[in-house]
Design a protein around this motif. Structure first.
Motif, mmCIF file in Angstrom:
data_model
loop_
_atom_site.group_PDB
_atom_site.id
_atom_site.type_symbol
_atom_site.label_atom_id
_atom_site.label_comp_id
_atom_site.label_asym_id
_atom_site.label_seq_id
_atom_site.Cartn_x
_atom_site.Cartn_y
_atom_site.Cartn_z
ATOM 1 N N GLY A 345 61.284 -9.952 41.719
ATOM 2 C CA GLY A 345 61.297 -8.782 42.574
ATOM 3 C C GLY A 345 60.824 -7.527 41.866
ATOM 4 N N LEU A 346 61.122 -6.392 42.464
ATOM 5 C CA LEU A 346 60.700 -5.086 41.975
ATOM 6 C C LEU A 346 61.744 -4.576 40.982
ATOM 7 C CD1 LEU A 346 58.337 -3.122 42.508
ATOM 8 C CD2 LEU A 346 59.778 -2.039 44.268
ATOM 9 N N ILE A 347 61.310 -4.347 39.760
ATOM 10 C CA ILE A 347 62.246 -3.994 38.683
ATOM 11 C C ILE A 347 61.849 -2.659 38.082
ATOM 12 C CG2 ILE A 347 63.162 -4.664 36.428
ATOM 13 C CD1 ILE A 347 62.577 -7.568 37.190
ATOM 14 N N GLY A 348 62.831 -1.759 37.932
ATOM 15 C CA GLY A 348 62.611 -0.486 37.266
ATOM 16 C C GLY A 348 63.109 -0.569 35.837
ATOM 17 N N LEU A 349 62.211 -0.280 34.887
ATOM 18 C CA LEU A 349 62.550 -0.380 33.466
ATOM 19 C C LEU A 349 62.583 1.000 32.823
ATOM 20 C CD1 LEU A 349 60.320 -3.364 32.237
ATOM 21 C CD2 LEU A 349 62.743 -3.408 32.836
ATOM 22 N N SER A 350 63.721 1.298 32.152
ATOM 23 C CA SER A 350 63.816 2.487 31.302
ATOM 24 C C SER A 350 63.992 1.973 29.888
ATOM 25 C CB SER A 350 64.993 3.360 31.723
ATOM 26 O OG SER A 350 64.820 3.853 33.038
ATOM 27 N N MET A 370 54.918 -12.131 36.393
ATOM 28 C CA MET A 370 54.499 -10.741 36.460
ATOM 29 C C MET A 370 53.253 -10.606 37.341
ATOM 30 S SD MET A 370 52.939 -8.352 33.435
ATOM 31 C CE MET A 370 54.474 -7.915 32.630
ATOM 32 N N LYS A 371 53.272 -9.605 38.198
ATOM 33 C CA LYS A 371 52.124 -9.340 39.061
ATOM 34 C C LYS A 371 51.337 -8.141 38.538
ATOM 35 C CE LYS A 371 53.715 -12.618 41.579
ATOM 36 N NZ LYS A 371 53.139 -13.966 41.419
ATOM 37 N N THR A 372 50.032 -8.225 38.647
ATOM 38 C CA THR A 372 49.152 -7.125 38.263
ATOM 39 C C THR A 372 48.159 -6.865 39.391
ATOM 40 O OG1 THR A 372 47.552 -8.607 37.182
ATOM 41 C CG2 THR A 372 49.340 -7.744 35.814
ATOM 42 N N ASP A 373 47.405 -5.756 39.235
ATOM 43 C CA ASP A 373 46.406 -5.369 40.238
ATOM 44 C C ASP A 373 47.117 -4.936 41.529
ATOM 45 O OD1 ASP A 373 43.899 -5.035 41.564
ATOM 46 O OD2 ASP A 373 43.063 -6.627 40.328
ATOM 47 N N LYS A 374 46.389 -4.921 42.622
ATOM 48 C CA LYS A 374 46.939 -4.461 43.896
ATOM 49 C C LYS A 374 47.823 -5.539 44.515
ATOM 50 C CE LYS A 374 45.540 -2.364 48.291
ATOM 51 N NZ LYS A 374 44.372 -1.924 49.111
ATOM 52 N N GLN A 375 49.016 -5.139 44.936
ATOM 53 C CA GLN A 375 49.958 -6.052 45.564
ATOM 54 C C GLN A 375 50.428 -5.441 46.881
ATOM 55 O OE1 GLN A 375 50.803 -9.105 44.227
ATOM 56 N NE2 GLN A 375 49.344 -8.646 42.567
ATOM 57 N N THR A 376 50.180 -6.139 47.966
ATOM 58 C CA THR A 376 50.603 -5.650 49.285
ATOM 59 C C THR A 376 51.892 -6.321 49.713
ATOM 60 O OG1 THR A 376 49.276 -7.334 50.402
ATOM 61 C CG2 THR A 376 48.217 -5.210 49.948
ATOM 62 N N ASN A 377 52.575 -5.723 50.642
ATOM 63 C CA ASN A 377 53.803 -6.265 51.219
ATOM 64 C C ASN A 377 54.872 -6.545 50.157
ATOM 65 O OD1 ASN A 377 52.698 -6.323 53.883
ATOM 66 N ND2 ASN A 377 51.582 -8.204 53.331
ATOM 67 N N VAL A 378 54.986 -5.602 49.225
ATOM 68 C CA VAL A 378 56.064 -5.703 48.231
ATOM 69 C C VAL A 378 57.332 -5.168 48.881
ATOM 70 C CG1 VAL A 378 56.911 -4.923 45.994
ATOM 71 C CG2 VAL A 378 54.473 -5.458 46.302
ATOM 72 N N VAL A 379 58.320 -6.045 49.011
ATOM 73 C CA VAL A 379 59.561 -5.655 49.680
ATOM 74 C C VAL A 379 60.485 -4.962 48.690
ATOM 75 C CG1 VAL A 379 61.568 -6.459 50.959
ATOM 76 C CG2 VAL A 379 59.340 -7.558 51.308
ATOM 77 N N GLU A 380 60.834 -3.720 49.014
ATOM 78 C CA GLU A 380 61.761 -2.968 48.173
ATOM 79 C C GLU A 380 63.198 -3.332 48.531
ATOM 80 O OE1 GLU A 380 60.739 1.198 47.518
ATOM 81 O OE2 GLU A 380 58.878 0.859 48.656
ATOM 82 N N ASP A 381 64.121 -2.844 47.713
ATOM 83 C CA ASP A 381 65.515 -3.215 47.927
ATOM 84 C C ASP A 381 66.056 -2.693 49.253
ATOM 85 O OD1 ASP A 381 67.862 -4.527 46.736
ATOM 86 O OD2 ASP A 381 68.750 -2.515 46.762
ATOM 87 N N ASN A 382 65.496 -1.607 49.746
ATOM 88 C CA ASN A 382 65.954 -1.060 51.030
ATOM 89 C C ASN A 382 65.300 -1.731 52.227
ATOM 90 O OD1 ASN A 382 63.365 -0.082 50.932
ATOM 91 N ND2 ASN A 382 63.936 2.088 50.782
#
Length: 494
Positions: A345-350, A370-382
């Motif tokens: 999924g979508l991960i925020g790294l600090s 890991m995904k690179t380049d343009k990615q459509t329809n990425v579902v966020e946590d909300n």
């Protein structure tokens, strides 16, 4: 009673005929003599020979203190003659407790060597198997310790040093003493454990409490504790091959060994529902510093990846780039947290150097790449579905891109778009002003643009100006609307 240890009595009629043939040829005045069914041996003076061995044909016989041939008894506690008086050799003899003149009054199994004497004090290989005899020749059985080596010799009617795998009932709080016979089981459980005995009979075990040792068996590596118990589940085996400086939790010292009947050190991908903190070595496990990493993960379990040494992949606590924070497996990059669990999924790294990145590792745990380049329809946590762009090369490959890419504007990877119904909006990214439409496309035609139904902006030769409803140019636009936020499925802070 195990094969090879039953009494091999010679046929009485055969022995009697042999004696009659051998003895009958002797003169009654010397040699063997039978008077009233009792055999004696007379010397040249016609006196009975006493307390000595005499041979007839291929067999030896013993003349007792009364000069009569002994039968079915022990001689000097070291040799045995059967019911026909024949000295026994190269055979097992079982003695009942209390037998007169036996090597030990407690009885047991004894082995008579080629000279007819009881084998004593040490190991002897008989019929291809190893046995241990004490100082009086009694065969040992059950658990047995020889110096620091541990053996299992089976039941009181077996005695041979076992080899290979053996599942035995076992209580760590009540360790079996030497001579204890443990019930052999078919599967490991809370009360039965697997042990491995080498070709020489020695049990594989570690030295020292809390330590482990390993042995490769049939191409698989197994670990054993100080009691010889095969290790299962998670265990801190204390031979991590990676620097502990990069490990906040101690996960690099753990390996996984399957269930109670497996024991093989895990390599490659494993989906697990149990965790290191639930193991008996949980004291070697520490809490992670990551803000949203937890020991147990999802209730359904987590994916782990173990290298060729059984060490799980984990988040480098000193990582300063996306490449350093991920692990490459078969040419693909994956993200594992400080507990070794893979995340998708979508991960925020600090990261440790303060840098912050957006990353994306597929929509489900079945992917994780890991995904690179343009990615459509990425579902966020909300639940929002968004478009992202991730860097395709370099140390921060996979990080969300900030800036212009193919005439579209991105911020931390997320496509920047004008609010729906507004037509266009102005945004500031990297200290640069962009005029963007509702699709995220940057507007660069020299003309005026509407926002919220009225003319509000003019783009002219690289600069965005304010304009009134009559398209009269005003001042230069120097600030933009709020940039889009990202709803991460996982956030990790080092």
């Amino acid at each position: 009673m195990k094969h090879g240890k039953h009494l091999l009595y010679l046929c009485f009629m055969t022995i009697a005929m042999t004696l009659a043939f051998s003895f009958g040829a002797m003169a009654a005045s010397t040699g063997w003599n039978n008077a009233g069914g009792t055999w004696t041996y007379l010397d040249s003076s016609g006196n009975r020979v006493r307390d000595t061995w005499k041979k007839s044909g291929n067999y030896w016989y013993y003349l007792g203190s009364d000069g009569m041939m002994s039968t079915d008894c022990w001689i000097d506690g070291t040799m045995y003659v059967d019911i026909n008086g024949v000295m026994q050799s190269n055979r097992w003899v079982n003695v009942s407790a209390g037998t007169e003149n036996a090597p030990n009054s407690d009885g047991g199994w004894y082995y008579l060597d080629g000279s007819g004497k009881v084998v004593t004090s040490g190991w002897k290989t008989i019929g291809g198997k190893k046995y241990y005899f004490d100082s009086d020749g009694t065969m040992k059985y059950g658990w047995f310790t020889d110096n620091d080596s541990r053996y299992y010799l089976g039941t009181q009617d077996e005695g041979d040093a076992k080899t290979g795998w053996l599942c035995l009932d076992f209580d760590k709080e009540n360790l079996p003493e030497d001579g204890t016979v443990s019930t052999q089981e078919t599967s490991g459980s809370d009360s039965s454990k697997w042990f491995y005995f080498q070709a020489n009979g020695k049990m594989v075990k570690s030295s020292g409490s809390g330590n482990y040792t390993y042995k490769t068996i049939n191409g698989n590596r197994y670990y054993f504790d100080e009691n010889g118990v095969m290790t299962t589940g998670w265990a801190f085996v204390n031979d991590a091959t990676q620097s502990n400086a990069t490990d906040n939790t101690g996960i690099s010292g753990f390996k996984y060994f399957g269930d109670g009947n497996d024991g093989r050190m895990s390599k490659g991908w494993r989906y697990l529902t149990d965790y290191p903190e639930d193991s008996t070595d949980s004291g070697s496990f520490a809490a992670a510093s990551a803000s949203n990493a937890d020991t147990t993960g999802s209730t359904d379990g987590s994916w782990y990846y173990f290298d060729s040494n059984g060490v799980p992949k984990y988040l480098n606590s000193q990582a300063g780039s996306v490449s350093a924070a991920t692990s490459k497996i078969n040419g693909q990059s994956y993200f594992f947290d400080e507990y070794g669990k893979m995340h998708s999924g979508l991960i925020g790294l600090s990261l440790a150097n303060g840098n912050q990145y957006s990353t994306y590792f597929g929509s489900t745990d079945a992917d994780g790449k890991m995904k690179t380049d343009k990615q459509t329809n990425v579902v966020e946590d909300n639940g929002d579905s968004s478009t992202f762009y991730f860097i395709t090369a370099g140390d921060n490959k996979g990080a969300g891109y900030t800036g212009e890419k193919s005439k579209y504007l991105y911020y931390s990877g997320k496509l920047v778009k004008a609010d729906k119904g507004s037509t266009t909006q102005v945004f500031e990214v990297n200290n640069k002003i962009y005029l963007v439409n509702e699709s995220g496309q940057i507007q660069r035609s020299n003309k005026c643009y509407k926002s919220d139904g009225e003319y509000r902006y003019e783009y002219y030769n690289g600069t965005v100006y304010y304009t009134d409803t009559n398209k009269v140019r005003g001042g230069e636009v120097t600030s933009g609307a709020m940039l889009p936020t990202i709803s991460y499925q996982t956030e990790i802070s080092l």
